[in-house]
Design a protein around this motif. Sequence first.
Motif, PDB file in Angstrom:
ATOM      1  N   ASP A   1      -7.862   6.143  -1.660  1.00  0.00           N
ATOM      2  CA  ASP A   1      -8.991   6.988  -2.058  1.00  0.00           C
ATOM      3  C   ASP A   1      -9.586   7.607  -0.792  1.00  0.00           C
ATOM      4  N   PHE A   2      -9.459   8.928  -0.654  1.00  0.00           N
ATOM      5  CA  PHE A   2      -9.982   9.616   0.519  1.00  0.00           C
ATOM      6  C   PHE A   2     -11.489   9.864   0.432  1.00  0.00           C
ATOM      7  N   GLY A   3     -12.094   9.593  -0.720  1.00  0.00           N
ATOM      8  CA  GLY A   3     -13.517   9.838  -0.873  1.00  0.00           C
ATOM      9  C   GLY A   3     -13.841  11.311  -0.725  1.00  0.00           C
ATOM     10  N   THR A   4     -14.991  11.588  -0.122  1.00  0.00           N
ATOM     11  CA  THR A   4     -15.438  12.987   0.007  1.00  0.00           C
ATOM     12  C   THR A   4     -15.306  13.527   1.423  1.00  0.00           C
ATOM     13  N   THR A   5     -14.975  12.666   2.394  1.00  0.00           N
ATOM     14  CA  THR A   5     -14.948  13.133   3.794  1.00  0.00           C
ATOM     15  C   THR A   5     -13.672  12.745   4.551  1.00  0.00           C
ATOM     16  N   ASP A   6     -13.018  11.655   4.172  1.00  0.00           N
ATOM     17  CA  ASP A   6     -11.860  11.174   4.953  1.00  0.00           C
ATOM     18  C   ASP A   6     -10.695  12.162   4.890  1.00  0.00           C
ATOM     19  N   THR A   7      -9.937  12.213   5.974  1.00  0.00           N
ATOM     20  CA  THR A   7      -8.750  13.080   6.036  1.00  0.00           C
ATOM     21  C   THR A   7      -7.501  12.292   6.447  1.00  0.00           C
ATOM     22  N   GLU A   8      -7.663  11.002   6.723  1.00  0.00           N
ATOM     23  CA  GLU A   8      -6.503  10.216   7.184  1.00  0.00           C
ATOM     24  C   GLU A   8      -6.614   8.779   6.701  1.00  0.00           C
ATOM     25  N   LYS A   9      -5.531   8.270   6.142  1.00  0.00           N
ATOM     26  CA  LYS A   9      -5.444   6.880   5.716  1.00  0.00           C
ATOM     27  C   LYS A   9      -4.096   6.307   6.172  1.00  0.00           C
ATOM     28  N   SER A  10      -4.010   4.996   6.246  1.00  0.00           N
ATOM     29  CA  SER A  10      -2.766   4.342   6.670  1.00  0.00           C
ATOM     30  C   SER A  10      -2.236   3.439   5.569  1.00  0.00           C
ATOM     31  N   ILE A  11      -0.900   3.374   5.491  1.00  0.00           N
ATOM     32  CA  ILE A  11      -0.269   2.396   4.609  1.00  0.00           C
ATOM     33  C   ILE A  11       0.762   1.618   5.435  1.00  0.00           C
ATOM     34  N   THR A  12       0.968   0.365   5.077  1.00  0.00           N
ATOM     35  CA  THR A  12       1.891  -0.498   5.811  1.00  0.00           C
ATOM     36  C   THR A  12       3.098  -0.826   4.937  1.00  0.00           C
ATOM     37  N   ILE A  13       4.279  -0.596   5.489  1.00  0.00           N
ATOM     38  CA  ILE A  13       5.531  -0.951   4.810  1.00  0.00           C
ATOM     39  C   ILE A  13       6.045  -2.236   5.453  1.00  0.00           C
ATOM     40  N   ARG A  14       6.175  -3.292   4.670  1.00  0.00           N
ATOM     41  CA  ARG A  14       6.642  -4.576   5.185  1.00  0.00           C
ATOM     42  C   ARG A  14       8.020  -4.897   4.628  1.00  0.00           C
ATOM     43  N   ASN A  15       8.822  -5.562   5.469  1.00  0.00           N
ATOM     44  CA  ASN A  15      10.148  -6.018   5.054  1.00  0.00           C
ATOM     45  C   ASN A  15      10.147  -7.543   5.060  1.00  0.00           C
ATOM     46  N   THR A  16      10.081  -8.159   3.888  1.00  0.00           N
ATOM     47  CA  THR A  16      10.078  -9.617   3.789  1.00  0.00           C
ATOM     48  C   THR A  16      11.480 -10.178   3.556  1.00  0.00           C
ATOM     49  N   GLY A  17      12.498  -9.295   3.634  1.00  0.00           N
ATOM     50  CA  GLY A  17      13.870  -9.729   3.394  1.00  0.00           C
ATOM     51  C   GLY A  17      14.562 -10.186   4.656  1.00  0.00           C
ATOM     52  N   THR A  18      15.883 -10.295   4.569  1.00  0.00           N
ATOM     53  CA  THR A  18      16.683 -10.804   5.691  1.00  0.00           C
ATOM     54  C   THR A  18      17.596  -9.748   6.292  1.00  0.00           C
ATOM     55  N   ALA A  19      17.494  -8.493   5.820  1.00  0.00           N
ATOM     56  CA  ALA A  19      18.291  -7.400   6.368  1.00  0.00           C
ATOM     57  C   ALA A  19      17.364  -6.228   6.687  1.00  0.00           C
ATOM     58  N   THR A  20      17.805  -5.353   7.559  1.00  0.00           N
ATOM     59  CA  THR A  20      17.007  -4.187   7.941  1.00  0.00           C
ATOM     60  C   THR A  20      16.726  -3.311   6.727  1.00  0.00           C
ATOM     61  N   LEU A  21      15.491  -2.866   6.614  1.00  0.00           N
ATOM     62  CA  LEU A  21      15.056  -2.019   5.508  1.00  0.00           C
ATOM     63  C   LEU A  21      15.045  -0.563   5.949  1.00  0.00           C
ATOM     64  N   SER A  22      15.700   0.289   5.197  1.00  0.00           N
ATOM     65  CA  SER A  22      15.623   1.732   5.413  1.00  0.00           C
ATOM     66  C   SER A  22      14.847   2.350   4.260  1.00  0.00           C
ATOM     67  N   TRP A  23      13.851   3.186   4.574  1.00  0.00           N
ATOM     68  CA  TRP A  23      13.002   3.745   3.528  1.00  0.00           C
ATOM     69  C   TRP A  23      12.904   5.261   3.664  1.00  0.00           C
ATOM     70  N   THR A  24      12.602   5.917   2.556  1.00  0.00           N
ATOM     71  CA  THR A  24      12.427   7.368   2.512  1.00  0.00           C
ATOM     72  C   THR A  24      11.293   7.708   1.549  1.00  0.00           C
ATOM     73  N   ALA A  25      10.429   8.631   1.947  1.00  0.00           N
ATOM     74  CA  ALA A  25       9.325   9.088   1.091  1.00  0.00           C
ATOM     75  C   ALA A  25       9.754  10.342   0.342  1.00  0.00           C
ATOM     76  N   THR A  26       9.506  10.381  -0.972  1.00  0.00           N
ATOM     77  CA  THR A  26       9.858  11.536  -1.799  1.00  0.00           C
ATOM     78  C   THR A  26       8.728  11.829  -2.782  1.00  0.00           C
ATOM     79  N   GLY A  27       8.818  12.987  -3.418  1.00  0.00           N
ATOM     80  CA  GLY A  27       7.919  13.304  -4.514  1.00  0.00           C
ATOM     81  C   GLY A  27       6.560  13.817  -4.113  1.00  0.00           C
TER      82      GLY A  27
END
Length: 291
Positions: free
Chosen positions: A221-247
Motif C-alpha cells: 500500500d503506497f498510501g497517498t505520498t510514498d513512491t517506493e516500497k521493498s519486497i523480499t524474495i527468500r529461498n528456503t529450498g536446497t537449490a538456487t532459485l531463479s525468478w522472473t517478474a511478469t504481468g
Amino acid sequence: MKRITYLLTICLLALMSACTEEPTVTTGSISGLVTDATDGTEPIAGVNVTIPVLGESTTTGINGTFTFTDVESGNYTLVFTKSGYITEQKNASVVAGKSSAVNVQMKATEKKAEIEFNPSSLNFSTNLSDLSVTIKNNGNSTAEWSLNLGNNPWLSVSEKAGSIQAGRTQSIVFTVDRNFLSEPKSTVVNLHAFGNSYPLTISCAPSNAKSEMTIDPKSIDFGTTDTEKSITIRNTGTATLSWTATGITENAISLSQMSGSVAAGGNSVIKVLLDRSKISGSMSTSFTIND
C-alpha cells in the motif's frame, strides 16, 4: 743529346708526383658491446641497434657486439631494443677516421603474470556434471600454475597444474560427482601463479534438490505520498532459485529488477517504484513473480 732527354723525363715525373693529393677522410665508425645489467658481463645477442636519424640499424651477434661503418662525422643517438628488456638510448660522437665505442648494459623487464578466469564462477545447479573455465595470462611472462581444490571430494578437474605463456589462453574442465553430495555445496578453489592466488567460486546441488520461494510482503500500500516500497524474495529450498517478474500492466509501476537468482537459504530485496505523475486518482493492480 741523349743525356739532355733523360734529365727532362725525370723532372716531369717529379712534377706529376707533387701534384697528386691524398683523399680526405670524412667518415668514422661506431662499435660496441651490449651486456645484461644483472652482472654486466653476459653478452646479449639479437639486440636491435638503430640510428634513427640515419635510418640505419644492425643486430648484435652472439657475442653481443655491433658495428656501424662509414658514418659521417657528427653526434648521434643510438637506440637499443629487445623483447624482454627495457629500451636504452646512448649518444655517440663520430670523428673522421676514428671508431667511437658505445657499450650498453640493458635491464630485463619485470616478469609478471596476470591471470584471469572466465567465467569467474561456476554453478552446476542440480543437473550439470561438467563445466569449463578459460585461464588467460594477461602478463608478460610464462606462468607456472597449480590448482588447490581443497577438501571437496565431489569436485575434480582435468588438470591440476600446468604452464601458460604470456597472452595465451587455456581451458580446463571441472567435473562434479553428486554421489558425494547430500546437500548443496559452494566452495572457492584457488589457482596459484607467480606468488599470487586467483579465486574461482564453484557451486553444486544434489539432483533431488529444489528451490522454495517465499515473498514478503504479498501486498503493498503506497498510501497517498510514498513512491517506493521493498519486497523480499527468500529461498528456503536446497537449490538456487531463479525468478522472473511478469504481468506489470500499469505504466506507473516499475521494479528495480525484473529477474534474478537467490542462493539456497538466501534472500534478495527488490524495489517496487510508483510514478505518481502517471496516475490521476486511486489505482489497484497486481503482478506475478515466478520461480
